[in-house]
Scaffold this motif. Sequence first.
Motif, PDB file in Angstrom:
ATOM      1  N   LYS A  54       0.813  -1.216   0.000  1.00 36.19           N
ATOM      2  CA  LYS A  54       0.000   0.000   0.000  1.00 36.19           C
ATOM      3  C   LYS A  54       0.845   1.265   0.000  1.00 36.19           C
ATOM      4  O   LYS A  54       0.325   2.351  -0.194  1.00 36.19           O
ATOM      5  N   ASN A  55       2.145   1.137   0.260  1.00 30.17           N
ATOM      6  CA  ASN A  55       3.025   2.299   0.298  1.00 30.17           C
ATOM      7  C   ASN A  55       3.539   2.695  -1.080  1.00 30.17           C
ATOM      8  O   ASN A  55       4.219   3.697  -1.215  1.00 30.17           O
ATOM      9  N   ILE A  56       3.231   1.904  -2.088  1.00 30.72           N
ATOM     10  CA  ILE A  56       3.674   2.227  -3.444  1.00 30.72           C
ATOM     11  C   ILE A  56       2.779   3.326  -4.000  1.00 30.72           C
ATOM     12  O   ILE A  56       1.556   3.217  -4.011  1.00 30.72           O
ATOM     13  N   VAL A  90      -4.321  12.825  -9.417  1.00 30.57           N
ATOM     14  CA  VAL A  90      -4.665  12.384  -8.070  1.00 30.57           C
ATOM     15  C   VAL A  90      -3.921  11.074  -7.800  1.00 30.57           C
ATOM     16  O   VAL A  90      -3.965  10.146  -8.619  1.00 30.57           O
ATOM     17  N   PHE A  91      -3.259  11.035  -6.642  1.00 31.09           N
ATOM     18  CA  PHE A  91      -2.470   9.879  -6.257  1.00 31.09           C
ATOM     19  C   PHE A  91      -3.219   9.039  -5.216  1.00 31.09           C
ATOM     20  O   PHE A  91      -4.160   9.521  -4.590  1.00 31.09           O
ATOM     21  N   ASN A  92      -2.777   7.822  -5.014  1.00 30.30           N
ATOM     22  CA  ASN A  92      -3.469   6.906  -4.106  1.00 30.30           C
ATOM     23  C   ASN A  92      -3.364   7.293  -2.628  1.00 30.30           C
ATOM     24  O   ASN A  92      -4.012   6.690  -1.791  1.00 30.30           O
ATOM     25  N   ASN A  93      -2.601   8.320  -2.294  1.00 30.20           N
ATOM     26  CA  ASN A  93      -2.537   8.805  -0.912  1.00 30.20           C
ATOM     27  C   ASN A  93      -3.424  10.046  -0.724  1.00 30.20           C
ATOM     28  O   ASN A  93      -3.256  10.789   0.232  1.00 30.20           O
ATOM     29  N   ASN A  94      -4.328  10.270  -1.681  1.00 28.49           N
ATOM     30  CA  ASN A  94      -5.283  11.392  -1.673  1.00 28.49           C
ATOM     31  C   ASN A  94      -4.646  12.756  -1.883  1.00 28.49           C
ATOM     32  O   ASN A  94      -5.293  13.777  -1.672  1.00 28.49           O
ATOM     33  N   ILE A  95      -3.404  12.794  -2.310  1.00 24.92           N
ATOM     34  CA  ILE A  95      -2.744  14.046  -2.694  1.00 24.92           C
ATOM     35  C   ILE A  95      -3.038  14.282  -4.167  1.00 24.92           C
ATOM     36  O   ILE A  95      -3.017  13.361  -4.973  1.00 24.92           O
TER      37      ILE A  95
END
Length: 85
Positions: A3-5, A22-27
């Motif tokens: 999940k850190n990728i 949009v990235f998977n960390n909501n940034i």
Amino acid sequence: MNKNILKIISANYLHGHTIRIVFNNNISRDVDFFPFLTNSTNHQIRDYLSIDKFKTFKIVNNDLMWGDYDLLFPINDLYSSKFSA
């Protein structure tokens, strides 16, 4: 799956030569590619100053790509705002 990728969740055209990524960390980042395109001396890259051609981007292997690898921006550069306005 780790999940850190970092992954690109979406990339949407906003206006001009700006895309919201949009990235998977909501940034999210609004990236303006106009300075890069106008400073290029390569005519194939400068062809993407055409808005219609610029809008043909896609996400490929977690990078932003135009054409058949005409332009490719790695996710880390996009995330670090290397090309952001």
